[in-house]
Design a protein around this motif. Structure first.
Motif, short mmCIF file in Angstrom:
data_model
loop_
_atom_site.label_atom_id
_atom_site.label_comp_id
_atom_site.label_asym_id
_atom_site.label_seq_id
_atom_site.Cartn_x
_atom_site.Cartn_y
_atom_site.Cartn_z
N ARG A 183 113.95 49.88 8.27
CA ARG A 183 114.61 50.71 9.05
C ARG A 183 114.88 50.01 10.30
O ARG A 183 114.17 48.90 10.85
N ALA A 184 116.14 50.50 11.08
CA ALA A 184 116.40 49.72 12.20
C ALA A 184 115.56 50.35 13.49
O ALA A 184 115.08 51.02 13.69
N GLN A 185 115.54 49.28 14.40
CA GLN A 185 114.65 49.52 15.48
C GLN A 185 115.68 50.43 16.38
O GLN A 185 116.79 50.78 16.44
N ALA A 186 115.19 51.04 17.44
CA ALA A 186 115.72 52.17 18.46
C ALA A 186 116.88 51.23 19.18
O ALA A 186 116.66 49.94 19.52
N GLY A 187 118.00 51.78 19.38
CA GLY A 187 119.26 51.28 19.63
C GLY A 187 120.03 50.58 18.81
O GLY A 187 121.13 50.05 19.03
N MET A 188 119.63 50.31 17.62
CA MET A 188 120.15 49.75 16.46
C MET A 188 120.48 50.61 15.26
O MET A 188 120.67 50.20 13.89
N GLU A 189 120.46 51.76 15.56
CA GLU A 189 120.43 52.76 14.47
C GLU A 189 121.81 52.55 13.75
O GLU A 189 122.97 52.45 14.30
N GLY A 190 121.80 52.76 12.20
CA GLY A 190 122.82 52.58 11.57
C GLY A 190 122.83 51.28 11.08
O GLY A 190 123.89 51.08 9.94
N THR A 191 122.25 50.25 11.39
CA THR A 191 122.05 49.03 10.79
C THR A 191 121.19 49.31 9.49
O THR A 191 120.38 49.77 9.31
N GLN A 192 121.99 48.89 8.29
CA GLN A 192 121.40 48.73 7.10
C GLN A 192 120.28 47.75 6.73
O GLN A 192 120.58 46.59 6.74
N GLY A 193 119.05 48.03 6.76
CA GLY A 193 117.80 47.11 6.56
C GLY A 193 117.90 46.14 7.63
O GLY A 193 118.07 46.70 8.48
N GLY A 194 117.61 44.70 7.13
CA GLY A 194 117.58 43.92 8.16
C GLY A 194 116.39 43.53 9.06
O GLY A 194 115.28 44.14 8.70
N MET A 195 116.87 42.99 10.10
CA MET A 195 115.40 42.55 10.84
C MET A 195 116.14 42.45 12.62
O MET A 195 117.27 42.53 12.51
N VAL A 196 115.25 42.21 13.32
CA VAL A 196 115.49 41.88 14.75
C VAL A 196 115.13 40.68 14.77
O VAL A 196 113.96 39.97 14.33
N VAL A 197 115.87 39.71 15.52
CA VAL A 197 115.63 38.18 15.76
C VAL A 197 115.67 37.94 17.19
O VAL A 197 116.22 38.43 18.06
N TYR A 198 114.67 37.08 17.54
CA TYR A 198 114.37 36.61 18.89
C TYR A 198 114.57 35.04 19.16
O TYR A 198 113.94 34.37 18.02
N TYR A 199 115.18 34.42 20.04
CA TYR A 199 115.31 33.15 20.26
C TYR A 199 114.72 33.38 21.71
O TYR A 199 115.40 33.67 22.67
N MET A 200 113.64 32.58 22.14
CA MET A 200 113.32 32.43 23.53
C MET A 200 112.70 30.95 23.91
O MET A 200 112.35 30.39 23.31
N THR A 201 112.77 31.05 25.24
CA THR A 201 112.55 29.56 26.03
C THR A 201 111.12 29.45 26.45
O THR A 201 110.22 28.72 26.94
N ASP A 202 110.46 30.91 26.80
CA ASP A 202 109.30 30.97 27.23
C ASP A 202 108.69 32.35 26.51
O ASP A 202 109.30 32.93 25.66
#
Length: 337
Positions: A104-123
């Motif tokens: 399921r999509a996380q909050a704010g991304m409703e409607g996204t079919q499956g998938g993931m949330v991706v992060y790139y961070m420097t700290d």
């Protein structure tokens, strides 16, 4: 900082907020693995894949240009044609049959079919300054985190911060465990995959897809731990979050008769310790480096975004021809433990 405060700071309900934090829709679910089992159709176990639509059975690193060969991406940032994938979660019912657990999509991304949330961070995730310098991945870069054969806590210590969260609600981010949760999770199970953040500066891959990268020699990425001399180049922290929607499977009357937790990775692992993820870098030109150098925390104005509807349109054909969604007597690939 408490996790609910972190969630609020990140702007959980704004899709483009936080460091680089973005959603990716499902590109495909297939029994393919062009990193570990290139050319094998099918591969040993099922994966869920996001990113650029040049994903296929082999993806030879000498000839496969993810950016040049992709016509779309299932990720929010249109410059990101990388591919990311993990194993798939199944529910094991009392009668021994298996059913794929949806994402399921996380909050704010409703409607996204499956998938993931991706992060790139420097700290660290909660550091709003994001001021440290990192070297973005290079074209052709690939890596794997986790080991499909691991089955106990001691083995799992080889990889830092591959964890599960039993979500009580949308903001739950603690505690984290190394094994599958043992109780029903009202808002689903989040699987977190944090990749190593130190690179040898030379090799874009290695035979086991792990030796060219390393963890800090002391501390963690979050604590600013230094990279070892063998792997001196500091990379962005890449984090994948997958929320498995287990709500339909939370009735303990449907769980195995011995009372054990009912979830199993598509690799056949019932412990959770084999959790793993694959990454093939495919950002266009130097767009990722520019984003990392900007040190933004709640926006990425240098990158182009697309709508969730456009993300959902980006898919690849079924190359295996296998039923993985019905109630199954065995896992795809007949993997049993």
């Amino acid at each position: 900082m408490k996790w609910n405060a972190i969630v609020a700071t990140l702007g959980l309900f704004a899709p483009t907020s936080a460091l680089l934090r973005f959603g990716c829709a499902r590109l495909t679910v297939q029994r393919l693995d062009p990193l570990v089992n290139p050319g094998s159709n099918p591969s040993p176990h099922l994966h869920q894949i996001i990113g650029g639509d040049s994903f296929n059975v082999s993806m030879d690193p000498k000839t496969h240009d993810l950016v040049g060969l992709s016509s779309c991406t299932s990720c929010q940032f249109t410059e990101d044609f990388s591919n990311y994938w993990t194993a798939v979660l199944y529910f094991r019912a009392k009668n021994g049959t298996y059913k794929r657990v949806p994402q399921r999509a996380q909050a704010g991304m409703e409607g996204t079919q499956g998938g993931m949330v991706v992060y790139y961070m420097t700290d660290a995730l909660f550091d709003t300054a994001q001021k440290s310098s990192v070297t973005a991945f290079k074209p052709g870069f690939r890596m794997l985190v986790g080991d499909v054969n691991y089955r106990d806590r001691e083995q799992a210590r080889d990889f830092r911060q591959l964890t599960f969260i039993c979500m009580q609600d949308e903001s739950t981010r603690e505690p984290e465990t190394l094994n599958f949760p043992t109780k029903p999770c009202p808002a689903g199970i989040m699987a977190n995959h944090r990749f190593p953040t130190c690179w040898d500066g030379v090799n874009l891959d290695s035979p086991n897809h792990r030796d060219h990268v390393a963890y800090p020699e002391s501390g963690t990425f979050e604590s600013g731990g230094p990279c070892p001399s063998t792997h001196p180049v500091r990379l962005p922290q890449l984090l994948l979050e997958t929320v498995w929607d287990t709500k339909a499977f939370n009735n303990k009357a449907d769980w195995p008769e011995d009372g054990s937790q009912p979830f199993v990775w598509s690799s056949g692992d019932k412990t959770g310790y084999s959790t793993h993820a694959d990454y093939l870098f495919g950002w266009k030109d130097d767009s990722l480096q520019k984003a990392m150098d900007a040190h933004t925390y709640v926006s990425a104005p240098m990158l182009k975004t697309q709508s969730i509807a456009e993300q959902n349109k980006c898919t690849v054909p079924d190359m295996v021809g296998e039923d993985f969604d019905s109630w199954l007597p065995k896992l795809p690939g007949n993997l049993e433990e």
